[in-house]
Scaffold this motif. Structure first.
Motif, PDB file in Angstrom:
ATOM      1  N   UNK A   1     -21.108  67.607  52.485  1.00 30.83           N
ATOM      2  CA  UNK A   1     -21.828  66.646  53.307  1.00 30.83           C
ATOM      3  C   UNK A   1     -23.067  66.109  52.617  1.00 30.83           C
ATOM      4  N   UNK A   2     -23.534  66.843  51.619  1.00 30.65           N
ATOM      5  CA  UNK A   2     -24.735  66.387  50.922  1.00 30.65           C
ATOM      6  C   UNK A   2     -24.419  65.804  49.557  1.00 30.65           C
ATOM      7  N   UNK A   3     -23.160  65.853  49.161  1.00 30.83           N
ATOM      8  CA  UNK A   3     -22.873  65.336  47.821  1.00 30.83           C
ATOM      9  C   UNK A   3     -21.795  64.270  47.851  1.00 30.83           C
ATOM     10  N   UNK A   4     -20.667  64.578  47.260  1.00 29.28           N
ATOM     11  CA  UNK A   4     -19.691  63.514  47.023  1.00 29.28           C
ATOM     12  C   UNK A   4     -19.127  62.922  48.314  1.00 29.28           C
ATOM     13  N   UNK A   5     -18.996  63.751  49.355  1.00 31.26           N
ATOM     14  CA  UNK A   5     -18.436  63.197  50.587  1.00 31.26           C
ATOM     15  C   UNK A   5     -19.425  62.257  51.268  1.00 31.26           C
ATOM     16  N   UNK A   6     -20.702  62.560  51.065  1.00 32.57           N
ATOM     17  CA  UNK A   6     -21.717  61.687  51.644  1.00 32.57           C
ATOM     18  C   UNK A   6     -21.632  60.300  51.016  1.00 32.57           C
ATOM     19  N   UNK A   7     -21.215  60.286  49.765  1.00 29.24           N
ATOM     20  CA  UNK A   7     -21.129  59.005  49.071  1.00 29.24           C
ATOM     21  C   UNK A   7     -20.125  58.084  49.752  1.00 29.24           C
ATOM     22  N   UNK A   8     -19.030  58.663  50.202  1.00 33.73           N
ATOM     23  CA  UNK A   8     -17.982  57.828  50.804  1.00 33.73           C
ATOM     24  C   UNK A   8     -18.153  57.742  52.315  1.00 33.73           C
ATOM     25  N   UNK A   9     -18.121  58.923  52.959  1.00 35.49           N
ATOM     26  CA  UNK A   9     -18.201  58.938  54.415  1.00 35.49           C
ATOM     27  C   UNK A   9     -19.568  58.488  54.907  1.00 35.49           C
ATOM     28  N   UNK A  10     -20.611  59.016  54.247  1.00 36.17           N
ATOM     29  CA  UNK A  10     -21.967  58.654  54.646  1.00 36.17           C
ATOM     30  C   UNK A  10     -22.227  57.176  54.472  1.00 36.17           C
ATOM     31  N   UNK A  11     -21.654  56.623  53.435  1.00 36.43           N
ATOM     32  CA  UNK A  11     -21.823  55.192  53.197  1.00 36.43           C
ATOM     33  C   UNK A  11     -21.246  54.382  54.338  1.00 36.43           C
ATOM     34  N   UNK A  12     -20.078  54.807  54.762  1.00 36.62           N
ATOM     35  CA  UNK A  12     -19.409  54.132  55.867  1.00 36.62           C
ATOM     36  C   UNK A  12     -20.225  54.274  57.153  1.00 36.62           C
ATOM     37  N   UNK A  13     -20.748  55.496  57.347  1.00 35.76           N
ATOM     38  CA  UNK A  13     -21.544  55.785  58.540  1.00 35.76           C
ATOM     39  C   UNK A  13     -22.819  54.949  58.568  1.00 35.76           C
ATOM     40  N   UNK A  14     -23.480  54.887  57.406  1.00 41.05           N
ATOM     41  CA  UNK A  14     -24.712  54.097  57.309  1.00 41.05           C
ATOM     42  C   UNK A  14     -24.435  52.635  57.615  1.00 41.05           C
ATOM     43  N   UNK A  15     -23.352  52.166  57.045  1.00 44.69           N
ATOM     44  CA  UNK A  15     -22.993  50.774  57.255  1.00 44.69           C
ATOM     45  C   UNK A  15     -22.773  50.510  58.742  1.00 44.69           C
ATOM     46  N   UNK A  16     -22.088  51.441  59.375  1.00 42.60           N
ATOM     47  CA  UNK A  16     -21.803  51.327  60.800  1.00 42.60           C
ATOM     48  C   UNK A  16     -23.092  51.309  61.612  1.00 42.60           C
ATOM     49  N   UNK A  17     -23.985  52.260  61.282  1.00 36.77           N
ATOM     50  CA  UNK A  17     -25.249  52.372  62.012  1.00 36.77           C
ATOM     51  C   UNK A  17     -26.087  51.119  61.848  1.00 36.77           C
ATOM     52  N   UNK A  18     -26.189  50.681  60.597  1.00 32.73           N
ATOM     53  CA  UNK A  18     -27.040  49.533  60.318  1.00 32.73           C
ATOM     54  C   UNK A  18     -26.498  48.290  61.002  1.00 32.73           C
ATOM     55  N   UNK A  19     -25.175  48.165  60.960  1.00 33.84           N
ATOM     56  CA  UNK A  19     -24.541  47.006  61.574  1.00 33.84           C
ATOM     57  C   UNK A  19     -24.798  47.014  63.092  1.00 33.84           C
ATOM     58  N   UNK A  20     -24.662  48.185  63.661  1.00 31.10           N
ATOM     59  CA  UNK A  20     -24.854  48.319  65.102  1.00 31.10           C
ATOM     60  C   UNK A  20     -26.291  47.994  65.478  1.00 31.10           C
ATOM     61  N   UNK A  21     -27.233  48.554  64.712  1.00 39.94           N
ATOM     62  CA  UNK A  21     -28.644  48.275  64.965  1.00 39.94           C
ATOM     63  C   UNK A  21     -28.928  46.792  64.901  1.00 39.94           C
ATOM     64  N   UNK A  22     -28.392  46.173  63.864  1.00 40.60           N
ATOM     65  CA  UNK A  22     -28.671  44.766  63.639  1.00 40.60           C
ATOM     66  C   UNK A  22     -28.104  43.923  64.775  1.00 40.60           C
TER      67      UNK A  22
ATOM     68  N   UNK B   1     -23.907  68.509  59.888  1.00 39.39           N
ATOM     69  CA  UNK B   1     -25.375  68.440  59.920  1.00 39.39           C
ATOM     70  C   UNK B   1     -25.950  67.255  59.165  1.00 39.39           C
ATOM     71  N   UNK B   2     -25.454  67.050  57.926  1.00 41.95           N
ATOM     72  CA  UNK B   2     -26.056  65.962  57.162  1.00 41.95           C
ATOM     73  C   UNK B   2     -25.638  64.600  57.716  1.00 41.95           C
ATOM     74  N   UNK B   3     -24.394  64.504  58.194  1.00 40.10           N
ATOM     75  CA  UNK B   3     -23.954  63.230  58.772  1.00 40.10           C
ATOM     76  C   UNK B   3     -24.688  62.932  60.073  1.00 40.10           C
ATOM     77  N   UNK B   4     -24.875  63.988  60.880  1.00 41.09           N
ATOM     78  CA  UNK B   4     -25.595  63.803  62.147  1.00 41.09           C
ATOM     79  C   UNK B   4     -27.054  63.470  61.884  1.00 41.09           C
ATOM     80  N   UNK B   5     -27.620  64.142  60.882  1.00 46.97           N
ATOM     81  CA  UNK B   5     -29.008  63.866  60.514  1.00 46.97           C
ATOM     82  C   UNK B   5     -29.170  62.402  60.155  1.00 46.97           C
ATOM     83  N   UNK B   6     -28.221  61.948  59.361  1.00 45.85           N
ATOM     84  CA  UNK B   6     -28.214  60.553  58.955  1.00 45.85           C
ATOM     85  C   UNK B   6     -28.127  59.647  60.179  1.00 45.85           C
TER      86      UNK B   6
END
Lengths: 464, 70
Positions: free
Chosen positions: A136-157, A311-316
């Motif tokens: 959750x803090x390394x390679x998976x964050x790169x792919x999954x976290x990226x998608x999650x961030x994109x989703x969050x940012x898009x939703x916020x916007x 934890x890291x995804x939820x934190x994000x």
């Protein structure tokens, strides 16, 4: 020259967010006496009003109608203002890139990835949880976290701009932090559920549901393009809702609606879909689930892993949903930049998996070239070591047409490097922490690329 | 009389304003309440209300506006 019978004037309007704003203003403006045609563009923030030359409404009258509908009007000289804003925008984006680069170096320095225990061998559930934590803090964050961030940012916007409505600047629909958090919760929920079910299925079927190397390469590229598009639209480099390469309408509609949709099912599906994303940790744990041979233990393995990444995804998710005002704007900039970087790295990995030899990112470590192979009668032997930092040497020299005995010391193999692939030859091998042997024959001369199962760690043969 | 419909395609305040604006051209509609959160539109109208015409007008505004009975 005849006096024109029609006059056209352009008004700059602020506060428009979508097609219905256009429709609303077009209706309101058309209702003015003398107006023949109105063309409102919310992306440009303009209204082009065509009226009879002798009956053009005064600009005060037009402004009054627009303000009454809840939007702002600015004069042409005022429209110079966004230029100053755009300067600040680029500054913020540039700053974000610097921070990301610094963080990347920092993570490398602390060698976070090396904390991961080797994924080979039997594992306890707590061990799997720890792997999840690290993933959750390394390679998976790169792919999954990226998608999650994109989703969050898009939703916020989407919801920040929607706040300003015709009922006045403070509409009743300002979202609470929890409401912002909700789609992200759905995303994580979808992830947990799909890992449980698919993990169980893998256990029962006894067959991995990972895609072939080439397919996951294409998958990486597809995801990267979604992320790229989201990043660019988050950063407002391309206008909202436009797609630069115009894929088939159905596809773009699907991506668009999946990533922008407010329906709770969309983030859920997106989360569930992460099971198939090429991530080394996921893949190696699928092998564990596979070996378990039963639904319960397979499901439990994958579920525990997903729980570990939580934890890291939820934190994000939490950070992204509680941000407000300036923080929120900076968050958009930062996550946009981060998603952009991750998208490019995914494209690169994806290309590597589809069998193309791509030069790795300039990270200071020059490629080490192995010595020429010792050729016996009918065999040549080359050796390589998998370290925590990659392949040593990362470039090997072999001769074409003679069978190769590739001896790999898997001492540092973990995460995605616990599998090695030669995409163009269809070779895939799971590495254990001893000496692994791969036998293959290079058909013709030229470069021959190999990489880890995610395409993130790369190397190549020079075939003579 | 009261009619409640849901329009899932509504996503922002201007959708609500737009629907209100169009509905105001129907003299039979006395009062309209649009809730963007629940995507519900509550119409108070007399017996002359032409539901079909109203649906046509609203759905013509935007392809995402599909009116569902509740």
């Amino acid at each position: 020259m005849d006096a024109p019978t029609q006059l056209t004037t352009t008004v700059h309007i602020s506060g428009m967010t979508c097609g219905s704003c256009e429709l609303l203003l077009e209706r309101k403006l058309k209702a003015l006496p003398g107006v023949l045609h109105v063309d409102v563009r919310h992306r440009k923030g303009t209204a082009k009003i065509t009226a009879n030359a002798d009956a053009m409404p005064s600009s005060d009258r037009i402004a009054e109608v627009i303000r009454k509908a809840g939007y702002g009007v600015h004069d042409t000289n005022e429209s110079q203002l966004p230029n100053g804003e755009s300067g600040q925008k680029w500054l913020e984006i540039g700053g974000s890139f610097l921070i990301i680069f610094a963080l990347y170096k920092l993570i490398l320095a602390f060698d976070l990835v090396s904390l991961a225990p080797s994924t080979s061998g039997a594992l306890s559930l707590s061990g799997i949880f720890v792997i999840g934590l690290v993933a959750g803090m390394s390679s998976c964050l790169a792919v999954t976290g990226g998608l999650l961030l994109a989703l969050a940012a898009k939703h916020n916007e989407l919801h920040q701009t929607a706040v300003r409505g015709p009922d006045g600047p403070s509409g009743p629909e300002r979202e609470t932090s929890f409401e912002k958090f909700r789609p992200l919760l759905h995303f994580n929920l979808g992830r947990l559920v799909s890992y449980f079910i698919l993990g169980g299925l893998v256990g029962v079927i006894g067959k991995s549901v990972t895609l072939s190397t080439r397919m996951s390469g294409f998958m990486s590229i597809a995801v990267a393009f979604i992320m790229l598009w989201l990043a660019l639209s988050i950063l407002q480099i391309i206008p909202k809702g436009s797609f630069p390469i115009r894929p088939p309408k159905k596809l773009s509609h699907w991506i668009h609606s999946l990533s922008e949709s407010d329906h709770p099912g969309a983030p859920f599906l997106l989360g569930a879909f992460t099971f198939f994303l090429p991530c080394g940790f996921t893949q190696s744990l699928q092998l564990v689930a596979l070996a378990s041979g039963s639904f319960a233990s397979g499901a439990l393995t994958m579920f525990t892993f997903a729980l570990g990444t939580l934890p890291s995804l939820l934190g994000l998710s939490a950070v992204s949903s509680t941000a407000k005002g300036t923080t929120s704007r900076l968050f958009l900039r930062f996550s946009g930049a981060l998603v952009l970087v991750l998208a490019f790295s995914n494209i690169q990995s994806g290309l590597a998996l589809t069998g193309l030899n791509v030069p790795s990112l300039p990270d200071g470590s020059s490629a080490t070239v192995g010595s020429a192979p010792a050729v016996n009668d009918n065999e040549q032997e080359v050796s390589m070591k998998v370290t925590r930092f990659g392949y040593e040497p990362s470039n090997l020299t072999i001769k074409a047409g003679i069978p190769v005995k590739w001896m790999i010391d898997g001492v540092g193999a973990q995460g995605c490097t616990s599998q090695i692939v030669i995409p163009s030859l269809g070779v895939t091998k799971s590495l254990t922490s001893g000496i692994n042997e791969i036998d293959f024959t290079a058909p013709n001369s030229g470069p021959l690329a190999f990489s880890c199962s995610m395409g993130m760690v790369r190397g190549s043969f020079t075939v003579l | 009389m009261q009619t409640v419909v849901s329009i899932p395609g509504m996503h922002c305040a201007s959708c609500a304003a737009l629907i209100k604006d169009v509905s105001s051209e129907f003299p039979s509609i006395k009062n309209i309440n649009v809730d963007i959160e629940t995507k519900k539109v509550t119409l108070e109208h007399d017996e002359n209300f032409d539901r079909r015409k109203w649906t046509e007008e609203i759905e013509a505004l935007d392809p995402t506006y599909k009116i569902h009975s509740t």
